[in-house]
Design a protein around this motif. Sequence first.
Motif, PDB file in Angstrom:
ATOM      1  N   VAL A 159      13.651 -49.631 -46.247  1.00  0.00           N
ATOM      2  CA  VAL A 159      14.081 -51.002 -46.541  1.00  0.00           C
ATOM      3  C   VAL A 159      15.572 -51.128 -46.242  1.00  0.00           C
ATOM      4  CG1 VAL A 159      14.275 -52.805 -48.294  1.00  0.00           C
ATOM      5  CG2 VAL A 159      12.313 -51.246 -48.316  1.00  0.00           C
ATOM      6  N   THR A 160      15.899 -51.833 -45.164  1.00  0.00           N
ATOM      7  CA  THR A 160      17.307 -52.045 -44.798  1.00  0.00           C
ATOM      8  C   THR A 160      17.688 -53.514 -44.831  1.00  0.00           C
ATOM      9  OG1 THR A 160      16.717 -52.172 -42.441  1.00  0.00           O
ATOM     10  CG2 THR A 160      17.330 -50.005 -43.308  1.00  0.00           C
ATOM     11  N   ASP A 161      16.715 -54.393 -45.020  1.00  0.00           N
ATOM     12  CA  ASP A 161      16.980 -55.832 -45.027  1.00  0.00           C
ATOM     13  C   ASP A 161      17.301 -56.286 -46.445  1.00  0.00           C
ATOM     14  OD1 ASP A 161      16.714 -58.556 -43.560  1.00  0.00           O
ATOM     15  OD2 ASP A 161      15.467 -58.790 -45.350  1.00  0.00           O
ATOM     16  N   ALA A 162      18.449 -56.941 -46.614  1.00  0.00           N
ATOM     17  CA  ALA A 162      18.895 -57.349 -47.946  1.00  0.00           C
ATOM     18  C   ALA A 162      17.944 -58.346 -48.588  1.00  0.00           C
ATOM     19  CB  ALA A 162      20.298 -57.939 -47.864  1.00  0.00           C
ATOM     20  N   THR A 163      17.372 -59.237 -47.791  1.00  0.00           N
ATOM     21  CA  THR A 163      16.444 -60.226 -48.337  1.00  0.00           C
ATOM     22  C   THR A 163      15.182 -59.565 -48.843  1.00  0.00           C
ATOM     23  OG1 THR A 163      17.298 -61.928 -46.827  1.00  0.00           O
ATOM     24  CG2 THR A 163      15.131 -62.318 -47.831  1.00  0.00           C
ATOM     25  N   GLU A 164      14.649 -58.635 -48.059  1.00  0.00           N
ATOM     26  CA  GLU A 164      13.451 -57.909 -48.485  1.00  0.00           C
ATOM     27  C   GLU A 164      13.731 -57.112 -49.753  1.00  0.00           C
ATOM     28  OE1 GLU A 164      10.325 -54.489 -46.800  1.00  0.00           O
ATOM     29  OE2 GLU A 164      12.034 -55.138 -45.582  1.00  0.00           O
ATOM     30  N   ALA A 165      14.906 -56.497 -49.829  1.00  0.00           N
ATOM     31  CA  ALA A 165      15.260 -55.721 -51.014  1.00  0.00           C
ATOM     32  C   ALA A 165      15.384 -56.611 -52.245  1.00  0.00           C
ATOM     33  CB  ALA A 165      16.564 -54.962 -50.773  1.00  0.00           C
ATOM     34  N   ALA A 166      15.975 -57.793 -52.072  1.00  0.00           N
ATOM     35  CA  ALA A 166      16.126 -58.713 -53.198  1.00  0.00           C
ATOM     36  C   ALA A 166      14.768 -59.228 -53.673  1.00  0.00           C
ATOM     37  CB  ALA A 166      17.020 -59.882 -52.803  1.00  0.00           C
ATOM     38  N   ASP A 167      13.842 -59.421 -52.729  1.00  0.00           N
ATOM     39  CA  ASP A 167      12.499 -59.879 -53.090  1.00  0.00           C
ATOM     40  C   ASP A 167      11.722 -58.804 -53.832  1.00  0.00           C
ATOM     41  OD1 ASP A 167      12.958 -62.333 -51.956  1.00  0.00           O
ATOM     42  OD2 ASP A 167      11.962 -61.864 -50.055  1.00  0.00           O
ATOM     43  N   ASN A 168      12.013 -57.531 -53.536  1.00  0.00           N
ATOM     44  CA  ASN A 168      11.277 -56.437 -54.164  1.00  0.00           C
ATOM     45  C   ASN A 168      12.242 -55.282 -54.448  1.00  0.00           C
ATOM     46  OD1 ASN A 168       9.389 -54.519 -54.995  1.00  0.00           O
ATOM     47  ND2 ASN A 168       7.873 -55.167 -53.481  1.00  0.00           N
ATOM     48  N   PRO A 169      13.081 -55.414 -55.487  1.00  0.00           N
ATOM     49  CA  PRO A 169      14.065 -54.372 -55.792  1.00  0.00           C
ATOM     50  C   PRO A 169      13.422 -53.016 -56.075  1.00  0.00           C
ATOM     51  CG  PRO A 169      14.533 -56.384 -57.033  1.00  0.00           C
ATOM     52  CD  PRO A 169      13.185 -56.557 -56.414  1.00  0.00           C
ATOM     53  N   GLU A 170      12.208 -53.033 -56.640  1.00  0.00           N
ATOM     54  CA  GLU A 170      11.545 -51.772 -56.963  1.00  0.00           C
ATOM     55  C   GLU A 170      11.202 -50.986 -55.695  1.00  0.00           C
ATOM     56  OE1 GLU A 170      11.455 -54.526 -60.203  1.00  0.00           O
ATOM     57  OE2 GLU A 170      10.659 -54.750 -58.178  1.00  0.00           O
ATOM     58  N   LEU A 171      10.751 -51.693 -54.655  1.00  0.00           N
ATOM     59  CA  LEU A 171      10.450 -51.021 -53.394  1.00  0.00           C
ATOM     60  C   LEU A 171      11.741 -50.505 -52.750  1.00  0.00           C
ATOM     61  CD1 LEU A 171       8.192 -50.262 -51.425  1.00  0.00           C
ATOM     62  CD2 LEU A 171       8.577 -52.432 -50.250  1.00  0.00           C
ATOM     63  N   SER A 172      12.814 -51.280 -52.876  1.00  0.00           N
ATOM     64  CA  SER A 172      14.104 -50.840 -52.366  1.00  0.00           C
ATOM     65  C   SER A 172      14.567 -49.583 -53.095  1.00  0.00           C
ATOM     66  CB  SER A 172      15.141 -51.960 -52.530  1.00  0.00           C
ATOM     67  OG  SER A 172      16.401 -51.566 -52.054  1.00  0.00           O
ATOM     68  N   LEU A 173      14.342 -49.520 -54.385  1.00  0.00           N
ATOM     69  CA  LEU A 173      14.679 -48.334 -55.169  1.00  0.00           C
ATOM     70  C   LEU A 173      13.937 -47.111 -54.638  1.00  0.00           C
ATOM     71  CD1 LEU A 173      14.839 -48.111 -59.027  1.00  0.00           C
ATOM     72  CD2 LEU A 173      13.426 -46.514 -57.768  1.00  0.00           C
ATOM     73  N   LEU A 174      12.629 -47.244 -54.415  1.00  0.00           N
ATOM     74  CA  LEU A 174      11.850 -46.128 -53.879  1.00  0.00           C
ATOM     75  C   LEU A 174      12.333 -45.738 -52.488  1.00  0.00           C
ATOM     76  CD1 LEU A 174       8.186 -46.997 -54.956  1.00  0.00           C
ATOM     77  CD2 LEU A 174       9.843 -45.519 -56.090  1.00  0.00           C
ATOM     78  N   SER A 175      12.750 -46.729 -51.704  1.00  0.00           N
ATOM     79  CA  SER A 175      13.250 -46.454 -50.357  1.00  0.00           C
ATOM     80  C   SER A 175      14.516 -45.603 -50.410  1.00  0.00           C
ATOM     81  CB  SER A 175      13.525 -47.768 -49.622  1.00  0.00           C
ATOM     82  OG  SER A 175      13.999 -47.538 -48.313  1.00  0.00           O
ATOM     83  N   VAL A 176      15.422 -45.910 -51.338  1.00  0.00           N
ATOM     84  CA  VAL A 176      16.639 -45.106 -51.488  1.00  0.00           C
ATOM     85  C   VAL A 176      16.284 -43.667 -51.850  1.00  0.00           C
ATOM     86  CG1 VAL A 176      18.715 -44.763 -52.871  1.00  0.00           C
ATOM     87  CG2 VAL A 176      18.107 -47.049 -52.107  1.00  0.00           C
ATOM     88  N   MET A 177      15.357 -43.498 -52.786  1.00  0.00           N
ATOM     89  CA  MET A 177      14.990 -42.163 -53.236  1.00  0.00           C
ATOM     90  C   MET A 177      14.287 -41.369 -52.137  1.00  0.00           C
ATOM     91  SD  MET A 177      13.702 -43.171 -57.079  1.00  0.00           S
ATOM     92  CE  MET A 177      13.110 -41.520 -57.430  1.00  0.00           C
ATOM     93  N   ALA A 178      13.466 -42.054 -51.337  1.00  0.00           N
ATOM     94  CA  ALA A 178      12.666 -41.358 -50.324  1.00  0.00           C
ATOM     95  C   ALA A 178      13.442 -41.075 -49.048  1.00  0.00           C
ATOM     96  CB  ALA A 178      11.417 -42.178 -49.994  1.00  0.00           C
ATOM     97  N   HIS A 179      14.440 -41.917 -48.741  1.00  0.00           N
ATOM     98  CA  HIS A 179      15.094 -41.832 -47.427  1.00  0.00           C
ATOM     99  C   HIS A 179      16.608 -41.665 -47.547  1.00  0.00           C
ATOM    100  CE1 HIS A 179      11.196 -42.950 -45.897  1.00  0.00           C
ATOM    101  NE2 HIS A 179      11.217 -44.084 -46.563  1.00  0.00           N
ATOM    102  N   SER A 180      17.037 -40.879 -48.529  1.00  0.00           N
ATOM    103  CA  SER A 180      18.478 -40.711 -48.748  1.00  0.00           C
ATOM    104  C   SER A 180      19.152 -39.951 -47.609  1.00  0.00           C
ATOM    105  CB  SER A 180      18.732 -39.992 -50.073  1.00  0.00           C
ATOM    106  OG  SER A 180      18.187 -38.671 -50.039  1.00  0.00           O
TER     107      SER A 180
END
Length: 293
Positions: A143-164
């Motif tokens: 998840v690199t798109d700010a709009t997508e992250a804002a729509d689904n912060p939980e998925l963005s959180l998992l993305s940070v953890m999985a793709h650090s």
Amino acid sequence: MPSSLHEGLIEVFRQRPAFAADLIAGLFELDVPAWQHARLDSGDLPDLTPTEYRADVVVTLLAGEQAVLAVIVEIQLKPDAAKRRTWPVYLTTLHARLRCPTVLLVLSPDSRSAEWCAQPIHIGHPGWELRPLVLGPQQVPVVTDATEAADNPELSLLSVMAHSQDPQRDKIFDSFLRALRTLEDEQASLYADLVLAALPIATRHHLEALMSTGTYEYQSDFARRYFFEGKAEGTAEGEARGEVRSLLAVLAARGFDVPAAARERITSCTDLDQLEEWIGRAVTIKTMAELFD
């Protein structure tokens, strides 16, 4: 910080139960029945024997008052042979209790553990084989798109953890930090704590540096309180240590080899104003000498 990665991930689903529906419909393309709201149900799944079974999270999707689908969410950080016997019990017990279809969603931040979780479970009865829906690092989208992250912060959180360690990690971090602005402070703190606790030390320092420098437009009241008021450390001395770590992380991220004398000067500094000034300079300097000019 959350007491453990396990408990922190559980809390994510407690904060937003509908996230379970997002995952099974969006990532696993499961045909989810029409529903209006999601609720948390008891994770206690006893059988007729004294044995107690308890799932991590149970989310039930409802159409009106009617349960149309139940999702058992399990956080699995390492292989556990006992789960291959209890997971089928979870599903059948909940199916009998709620009288609706049930699915098993397993989150595993570790790739090897995720592969273990995804192995089919053979019950023994012909044609009855349980294949858990497993969300490991490889299944989590970047998840690199700010709009997508804002729509689904939980998925963005998992993305940070999985793709650090992903080449796009700064964009991943950036979208996550922007998403934090859309949340209430308590929830934003939970998600920031969870990410910082889960990341490798070097990566955590890099993310802390991004959050504490003032050069990003997502800098918010929450971010300032979280770092500049020492939330993570709790004391003035701890706050200074946090600033030192952030400064060294910025320098490391920019490729500077910090000489011993410069490192000693940085680590021995307890003046917060001076440390913040150095952090601001570290973002743009071309040589180490410029840091102290």
